[in-house]
Scaffold this motif. Structure first.
Motif, PDB file in Angstrom:
ATOM      1  N   ARG A 191      -8.617  -3.585  -7.386  1.00 31.43           N
ATOM      2  CA  ARG A 191      -7.625  -2.849  -8.291  1.00 31.43           C
ATOM      3  C   ARG A 191      -7.701  -2.989  -9.695  1.00 31.43           C
ATOM      4  NH1 ARG A 191      -2.892  -4.390  -9.977  1.00 31.43           N
ATOM      5  NH2 ARG A 191      -1.124  -2.637 -10.344  1.00 31.43           N
ATOM      6  N   HIS A 220      -0.473   2.447  -9.119  1.00 27.63           N
ATOM      7  CA  HIS A 220      -1.262   1.844  -7.943  1.00 27.63           C
ATOM      8  C   HIS A 220      -0.534   0.399  -7.633  1.00 27.63           C
ATOM      9  CE1 HIS A 220      -4.223   4.868  -8.898  1.00 27.63           C
ATOM     10  NE2 HIS A 220      -4.399   4.727  -7.717  1.00 27.63           N
ATOM     11  N   ALA A 248      -1.292  -3.686  -3.437  1.00 27.52           N
ATOM     12  CA  ALA A 248      -1.235  -3.396  -2.020  1.00 27.52           C
ATOM     13  C   ALA A 248      -0.862  -4.539  -1.255  1.00 27.52           C
ATOM     14  CB  ALA A 248      -2.643  -3.302  -1.498  1.00 27.52           C
TER      15      ALA A 248
END
Ligand SMILES: *Cc1c(COP(=O)(O)O)cnc(C)c1O
Length: 405
Positions: A284, A396, A399
């Motif tokens: 990321r 984003h 996760a």
């Protein structure tokens, strides 16, 4: 001048792809008193770190820990498995692969280099099909080892090691597979056992978030067998005595005790969060930094998006702009260190490290320093990398949860 003068105010941005910043937790662990390396307490530490590093290499086989930089572990891998004049196939992805070849040559090995032509080799990952073709042609099995770099730190390319294993298997060739994951380990996924690697080489000062000074060889049964017949001189690096002493949690020579405290702490951090979370975080971060480079309109050194490195990004400067002059401005004005271009790409690119003890805001600030420095150096940028990296991270979310449940 005092050493303290190098640490004025705030925090220096150590954004080179190794040594990476060392977390305070690790620095504190290293400040514990040095103990007797033959005493009972030491055996507990020794056994723990040996177990922990196996989990990080994703192996159940022995891992050697050397009080040396990564280069020492390169040498250890070669002298334990090979004999003078042995034919070794080395794939050149960049400057570190080139240096490993140089070291192998100095040891008296006969090296053969594979790569893509011109500059392409330094912009792509290992081409497994080239290895397969070469091994198939070696019907006499004169090639004793294949050497590849997992994460090429000079370019920002992470090669597919499983594909190299498949290529060797497809060629039905018995050569050993030796892999340098000095900068890859604990940042990019690395599976010593599943990928059938015979010797994996790593170091402390990159993904493991430690100061320089420890390096590793993860072994396979085949590599250990080879070490019994290999005749290159080996004494300090020899695996046999280390494997024997490690069973009790000790080493034949004095280990660097305080770095092992640090290793223990770093392993607790990495394994406590889980390797999956660590790998996802690096991917990321890397995607955000690449979004910034694209917004600037500058090319990324790695020309194949399938092998972009999660650890670092190589940024190519426009024709006529000395990348080291840009780095110098960023260092002098904004107290941020970036990686220089190495070998044949010196002056043509700089490297942004995004590994280890980092976070979104650290990388946004790093990109801000780069953006200001590029502008001050007279580079006309297409757009704002700072805006692009902020947009990327904001849109984003991580996760995986920050804390394992
Ligand atoms: C850092 C690095 C090395 C060199 O290790 P030293 O610790 O400087 O001896 C070798 N290979 C790769 C891929 C590296 O990133």
């Amino acid at each position: 001048m005092l050493v303290t003068d190098f640490h004025p105010t705030g925090r220096h941005f150590l954004q080179i792809p190794g040594p990476s910043p060392v977390p305070e937790r690790v620095l504190r662990a290293m400040s514990l008193p040095t103990i007797d390396h033959r005493g009972p307490e030491f055996a507990m530490l020794g056994k723990k770190v040996l177990r922990d590093v196996q989990r990080i290499f994703q192996t159940i086989q022995p891992v050697m820990i050397y009080p040396a930089s990564g280069t020492g572990a390169w040498e250890a891998a070669l002298v334990n498995t090979l004999s003078a004049g042995d034919h070794v196939l080395m794939y050149e992805t960049g400057h570190f692969a080139f240096l490993w070849n140089k070291l192998a040559t100095r040891l008296g090995l006969k090296t053969e280099v594979l790569s893509l032509p011109g500059m392409e080799g330094w912009r792509h990952g290992v081409q497994a099909h080239l290895i397969e073709e070469r091994l198939k042609a070696d019907t006499a099995h004169s090639i004793k080892a294949v050497c590849v770099v997992h994460n090429e730190t000079s370019t920002g390319v992470t090669s597919d090691i499983a594909a190299v294993r498949r290529a060797m298997d497809a060629a039905k060739h018995p050569a050993l597979l030796l892999v340098d994951t000095i900068s890859g380990l604990a940042g990019a996924d690395y599976q010593h056992d599943a990928w059938g690697v015979d010797v994996s080489i790593s170091g402390s000062q990159k993904g493991l978030m430690l100061p320089p000074g420890i390096s590793f060889n993860a072994l396979s049964a085949k590599a250990i067998e080879a070490s019994k017949h290999a005749t290159l001189p080996k004494a300090f690096w020899a695996w046999d005595e280390i494997i024997e002493m490690n069973k009790g949690g000790y080493w034949p020579t004095t280990p660097n005790t305080n770095l092992l405290y640090g290793l223990s702490e770093a392993c607790d951090m990495i394994l406590g969060q889980g390797l999956e979370a660590v790998f996802a975080r690096h991917q990321r971060w890397a995607a955000g930094v690449r979004a910034a480079v694209r917004a600037w309109g500058l090319p990324i050194q790695c020309a194949d998006e399938k092998v972009y490195s999660p650890i670092l990004t190589g940024v190519m400067t426009p024709e006529g702009v000395d990348a080291d002059a840009v780095r110098k401005i960023i260092h002098e004005r904004f107290d941020c260190s970036l990686g220089t271009g190495l070998g044949k790409i010196k002056g043509r690119m700089f490297r942004i490290g995004h590994l280890g003890d980092s976070n979104d805001l650290t990388l946004i600030a790093t990109v801000a320093g780069c953006e200001m420095g590029l502008k001050l150096a007279g580079v006309r940028l297409a757009g704002s990398g700072v805006q692009a990296i902020m947009d990327h991270y904001a849109s984003h979310p991580v996760a995986l949860p920050l804390q394992a449940a």
